[in-house]
Design an enzyme around this catalytic site. Structure first.
Site, PDB file in Angstrom:
ATOM      1  N   GLU A   1       0.784  -1.250   0.000  1.00  0.00           N
ATOM      2  CA  GLU A   1       0.000   0.000   0.000  1.00  0.00           C
ATOM      3  C   GLU A   1       0.812   1.296   0.000  1.00  0.00           C
ATOM      4  O   GLU A   1       0.573   2.174   0.830  1.00  0.00           O
ATOM      5  CB  GLU A   1      -0.956  -0.017   1.208  1.00  0.00           C
TER       6      GLU A   1
ATOM      7  N   GLU B   1      -6.269 -10.794  -1.158  1.00  0.00           N
ATOM      8  CA  GLU B   1      -7.075 -10.605   0.069  1.00  0.00           C
ATOM      9  C   GLU B   1      -8.549 -10.559  -0.294  1.00  0.00           C
ATOM     10  O   GLU B   1      -9.239  -9.565  -0.075  1.00  0.00           O
ATOM     11  CB  GLU B   1      -6.659  -9.305   0.787  1.00  0.00           C
TER      12      GLU B   1
HETATM   13  C1  GLA Z   1      -4.990  -4.491   4.299  1.00  0.00           C
HETATM   14  C2  GLA Z   1      -3.764  -5.263   4.710  1.00  0.00           C
HETATM   15  C3  GLA Z   1      -4.135  -6.527   5.412  1.00  0.00           C
HETATM   16  C4  GLA Z   1      -5.240  -6.312   6.416  1.00  0.00           C
HETATM   17  C5  GLA Z   1      -6.403  -5.671   5.755  1.00  0.00           C
HETATM   18  C6  GLA Z   1      -7.528  -5.500   6.732  1.00  0.00           C
HETATM   19  O1  GLA Z   1      -5.595  -5.029   3.199  1.00  0.00           O
HETATM   20  O2  GLA Z   1      -2.921  -5.596   3.638  1.00  0.00           O
HETATM   21  O3  GLA Z   1      -3.016  -7.028   6.083  1.00  0.00           O
HETATM   22  O4  GLA Z   1      -4.783  -5.503   7.476  1.00  0.00           O
HETATM   23  O5  GLA Z   1      -5.986  -4.421   5.266  1.00  0.00           O
HETATM   24  O6  GLA Z   1      -7.627  -6.564   7.600  1.00  0.00           O
END
Ligand code: GLA
Length: 370
Positions: A156, A261
């Site tokens: 990020e 994710e």
């Molecule tokens: C982001 C992070 C993850 C997690 C999510 C929320 O996507 O990469 O590690 O913290 O937020 O759970």
């Protein structure tokens, strides 16, 4: 007697269906397509609950650590590392033969404040910060060399418009922090895949910033193997076209694609900007927490349709996508029960609060794929 037999048969069927037969195992459905992963937490990684352990082993062939390898957990103080979770995590990965992911070496969140400060609590200079980051990478990625097969090296680092996020990393070290992180990770474990990971990579402006920089690194001989698209979706956003363009662009830029994710938020998103909302108790709101006592068949059908269309798209691009990872094992432990507001009841995953498979959704996904 006959009734008893019928009952016994019924309960046996129930018992076995809870363990999901081979045809319904996610990792088998997608065996020829991509890894199917799951993010595990500290309780699941070494659980005495057979249901947890067998669900992980039966359904998934890749693991991600939900929080346990983030800087604040694994390296809470300057001279203290805590590898308890990490050691159990890689042991689980080895036991079930999973493609084991590390998440994440460098991020602006869940990173202690001391990382960016000297002993007088003054901001660290660029060289000192990079050298601290390199020590961290060496200690963590080095410990799990050969056991962790792919690392989210940087998480990020970009804004929605494709500019660099003004994190402490960037403010102190500029974009060189990313180059140094990838260089170091490659040196420490040349055998591990290295990833840049972010949310909203489906957004063209953000993706352009990410890909331009990833290509710049590549041109300088810095190894970046894949771009992770996190995949925190809602029922109606992003569109399939947006996701698809993301997959295609990443591939054409020369990187593997990973959905890192995945989950689908089924609850309405309160708009934080609305003043009235700030004082509202969302957990007790019929509007914003509508499925406290169970999801309605209509909402579950929408979730099924969304998952089916998403997986049909992934399947179409299986030559580009190497892994799809769910962000959590079951609905009960999903971060989406507490994001963007705390204390709601969400249903974003393929296993429910009792870790029972949502068989209708899984069947629907399987039928789209075959
Ligand atoms: C982001 C992070 C993850 C997690 C999510 C929320 O996507 O990469 O590690 O913290 O937020 O759970």
């Amino acid at each position: 007697m006959i009734l008893k037999k019928v009952l016994t048969f019924a309960s046996l069927t129930l018992l076995f269906s809870a363990q999901s037969p081979d045809s319904e195992r996610l990792k088998d459905i997608f065996a020829d397509s991509f890894y199917i992963g799951v993010a595990v937490n500290a309780r699941q990684v070494n659980s005495s609950d057979e249901k947890v352990t067998s669900l992980i082993a039966n359904q998934f062939n890749s693991l991600s650590p939900e929080n346990g390898l983030k800087w604040e957990r694994v390296h809470p103080e300057l001279d203290r590392y805590d590898f308890k979770f990490g050691d159990e995590y890689v042991a689980l990965g080895q036991k079930i033969g999973a493609f084991t992911i590390g998440h994440c070496l460098v991020w602006h969140q869940q990173t202690p404040r001391w990382v960016f400060q000297d002993q007088n609590n003054e901001p660290l200079g660029k060289d000192a910060l990079i050298s601290r980051m390199e020590d961290h990478i060496e200690s963590v990625a080095g410990r799990y060399k050969g056991k962790i097969h792919g690392w989210d090296v940087v998480n990020e680092a970009f804004n929605e418009d494709g500019t660099f996020r003004e994190s402490n990393w960037y403010k102190i070290a500029g974009k060189d922090f990313m180059k140094a992180a990838f260089r170091k990770a490659s040196e420490v474990d040349p055998g591990a895949e290295l990833y840049y990971n972010d949310y909203n990579v489906w957004r063209a402006s953000k993706r352009k910033g990410i890909l331009d920089f990833a290509k710049e690194m590549k041109a300088e001989g810095i190894r970046v193997d894949a771009i992770g698209m996190q995949g925190h979706y809602q029922l109606d956003s992003p569109t399939l076209e947006e996701i698809e363009q993301g997959i295609i662009d990443i591939h054409e830029a020369g990187f593997k694609v990973m959905i890192t994710e995945l989950d689908v938020d089924v609850l309405p998103r309160p708009r934080r900007a609305e003043g009235a909302d700030l004082n509202m108790n969302f957990a007790n709101s019929d509007e914003y927490n509508p499925y406290r006592d169970g999801i309605t068949p209509e909402a579950e059908a929408k979730l099924a349709a969304r998952y089916a269309e998403i997986f049909a798209l992934y399947e179409k691009h299986k030559d580009k996508i190497t892994r799809v990872t769910f962000w959590g094992l079951g609905d009960g432990v999903s971060w989406l029960n507490n994001f963007p507001v705390r204390g709601r009841t969400n249903y974003p995953l393929l296993f429910d609060r009792n870790l029972e498979p949502k068989t209708e959704i899984i069947d629907k996904i399987a039928s789209v794929v075959k």
